[in-house]
Design an enzyme around this catalytic site. Structure first.
Site, PDB file in Angstrom:
ATOM      1  N   SER A   1       0.844  -1.179   0.000  1.00 16.90           N
ATOM      2  CA  SER A   1       0.000   0.000   0.000  1.00 16.90           C
ATOM      3  C   SER A   1       0.891   1.244   0.000  1.00 16.90           C
ATOM      4  O   SER A   1       1.801   1.351  -0.827  1.00 16.90           O
ATOM      5  CB  SER A   1      -0.945  -0.045   1.199  1.00 16.90           C
TER       6      SER A   1
ATOM      7  N   ASP B   1      -8.201  -5.385  -6.127  1.00 19.30           N
ATOM      8  CA  ASP B   1      -7.828  -4.293  -5.245  1.00 19.30           C
ATOM      9  C   ASP B   1      -8.105  -2.953  -5.928  1.00 19.30           C
ATOM     10  O   ASP B   1      -7.582  -2.689  -7.009  1.00 19.30           O
ATOM     11  CB  ASP B   1      -6.335  -4.406  -4.907  1.00 19.30           C
TER      12      ASP B   1
ATOM     13  N   HIS C   1      -5.750  -6.618  -1.932  1.00 15.31           N
ATOM     14  CA  HIS C   1      -4.730  -5.682  -1.452  1.00 15.31           C
ATOM     15  C   HIS C   1      -3.530  -6.403  -0.849  1.00 15.31           C
ATOM     16  O   HIS C   1      -3.662  -7.105   0.148  1.00 15.31           O
ATOM     17  CB  HIS C   1      -5.368  -4.742  -0.425  1.00 15.31           C
TER      18      HIS C   1
END
Length: 509
Positions: A191, A441, A466
């Protein structure tokens, strides 16, 4: 924004939905300054004793300069980092160092949610290092969060540039103290942490030999990817499970607004959604629902997980089953409550819901989103299940000036690290970066989705969510995930081999 990152986790993860310029009557359902849904809201330690037993580390602190880019005599701060050397073969054998770039939250949360690093360290004889991101967890400048977050002056040192310098200084000092200057460093991140890993490889190529940047939306900035990308992917994740589920959510915003305008509407909404306190506006509930849908899309893993919340495998499928399978006669909002309860209360242990029950907050990420991490977002009425709205930079700027007394710099990040014409930039100046993404994602739309060169590799999985590749391996892992991790391991082995070969050649000369 994490696992990781965790978060980031964390990450994290997180997260920029801003005041819509709406022609519809739904303009009051979205806030003027709501950061994009990274993982920071969840990036705090979760009580998981089994993880803490599995992942052993020592907690240490490093004295970091407050400002790496001036020569003023400013106070230093204690940066926390976690270290494990039980598998490290040491400097004599050039044992590698695996460094996870901590993102927007407590570093322990990212450490216990980044099992891939722990899983592969023994086969590489690697040291594991998890440095914490400044202004998060225990790594607070000025001695406390209250002082660090006091105003724009004290927060001004919370930037990605300062964070990367923290990592570079820490690892350089650590290697010197261990006489391990010749040991290669491999970066990991998920991320926002994945963005940091990619940027650090570009910014400090002499410090690290390569980076695995998982779910890293380095292109989610001004005039690079369409601003509706994030919410289109979230919406498609629901639509692919059930078109009726998609339609119910899409129609629920009107129902929510209509109910809220009734005389006792807020009271009834509070009852329908089992809230601990009566609503004072529809806005809080709308944000709560938006967060659930966004996070569900991010953690739409094929097996049960406890990353953000305890969830079943394929959680969006379960949400849509609850919405579509609600008892006959259920109102649209009752159906919505049945669905989001999968996210907020899958275990059935919660009696009532607090819409603002996150004690860790998102203040740090709000600041970052209002300064350099400006990620334009919008929602298209034809493709999204969310209310239609356009990106309104003026309203966003006004919100940041009101909240932090700062003016955002939307193009600073891409000026600092690149982003526009990314293919040319990476091909010309980058090497040894893996951009891994699962197409479920919603952040994948802002990442690098194709190979740039022989050493800038994009690993794409159709069913991945993710940074699933950074999670611990499991007997429930599908074949495609096992294969993806095997490819990542092979690439990392190549980086280390090539580094060792060059070092040997240099030494012989």
């Amino acid at each position: 924004m994490a696992s990781s990152t965790v978060s980031f986790i964390i990450i994290i993860i997180i997260t920029t939905v801003l005041l819509p310029s709406l022609s519809s009557q739904l303009s009051d359902l979205f806030p003027s300054n709501n950061p994009p849904p990274f993982l920071g809201k969840h990036s705090h330690p979760i009580k998981q004793p089994n993880h803490h037993q599995q992942y052993r580390y020592e907690t240490r602190y490093f004295s970091q300069p407050l400002d790496h880019f001036s020569f003023l005599d400013l106070p230093r701060f204690r940066q926390r980092y976690l270290i494990n050397t039980e598998h490290w073969v040491g400097p004599s054998r050039s044992g590698p160092i695996f460094l996870y770039c901590g993102n927007e939250g407590d570093i322990e949360w990212f450490a216990v949610n980044t099992g891939f690093v722990w899983d592969i360290a023994p086969r590489f004889g690697a040291m594991i290092l998890f440095p914490e991101h400044r202004y998060y967890g225990d790594s607070m400048p000025f001695g406390s969060k209250e002082e660090a977050y006091r105003n724009a002056t004290t927060l001004s040192y919370l930037t990605a540039e300062q964070v990367l310098a923290d990592f570079a200084v820490l690892i350089t000092d650590l290697k010197k103290n261990l006489s391990a200057e010749g040991c290669p460093v491999v970066l990991f991140g998920g991320s926002y942490g994945g963005m940091l890993a990619a940027w650090m490889r570009l910014k400090y190529p002499h410090v690290a030999v390569g980076a695995l940047a998982s779910s890293a939306p380095i292109l989610q900035f001004e005039d690079i990817v369409p601003p509706e990308t994030f919410y289109n992917i979230v919406s498609n994740s629901f639509k692919r499970e059930s078109s009726s589920c998609f339609d119910t959510i899409k129609n629920s915003w009107n129902a929510l607004r209509s109910e809220g305008q009734k005389e006792d509407g807020l009271k009834q909404l509070s009852k329908t959604f089992h809230l601990c306190r009566e609503l004072t506006s529809v806005q809080g509930l709308s944000d709560w629902l938006d967060s659930a849908y966004s996070y569900l899309a991010m953690v739409n893993y094929p097996y049960p997980s406890n990353f953000l919340m305890p969830l079943p495998g394929h959680p969006i499928r379960e949400v849509c089953k609850r919405i579509d399978g609600s008892p006959a006669g259920s109102s649209i909002l009752e159906r919505i409550f049945n669905g989001v309860s999968v996210y907020y209360n899958y275990t059935g242990e919660v009696d009532c819901f607090q819409l603002d029950d996150d004690p860790h907050g998102m203040d740090g990420w709000n600041w970052q989103a209002c300064t350099e991490m400006v990620m334009p977002m919008s929602s298209d009425q034809n493709t999204s299940m969310f209310p239609a709205y356009d990106w309104d930079y003026s309203a966003f700027r006004e919100g940041c000036q009101r909240d932090f007394q700062v003016t955002p710099r939307p193009r600073w990040i891409t000026t600092e690290f690149g982003g526009h014409d990314i293919e040319h930039v990476l091909k010309s100046f980058g090497s040894n970066i893996i951009f891994s993404n699962g197409l479920l994602d919603p952040w994948s739309g802002g990442s690098v989705l194709k190979n740039i060169s022989e050493t800038i590799i994009a690993l794409i999985t159709k069913e991945g969510a993710h940074h699933i590749d950074l999670r611990a391996s499991s007997t429930e892992d599908p074949d495609w995930l096992v294969e993806q991790r095997a490819t990542e391991i092979k690439l990392i082995q190549g980086w280390i081999y090539n580094y060792s070969k060059k070092m040997k050649a240099t030494f012989e000369i």
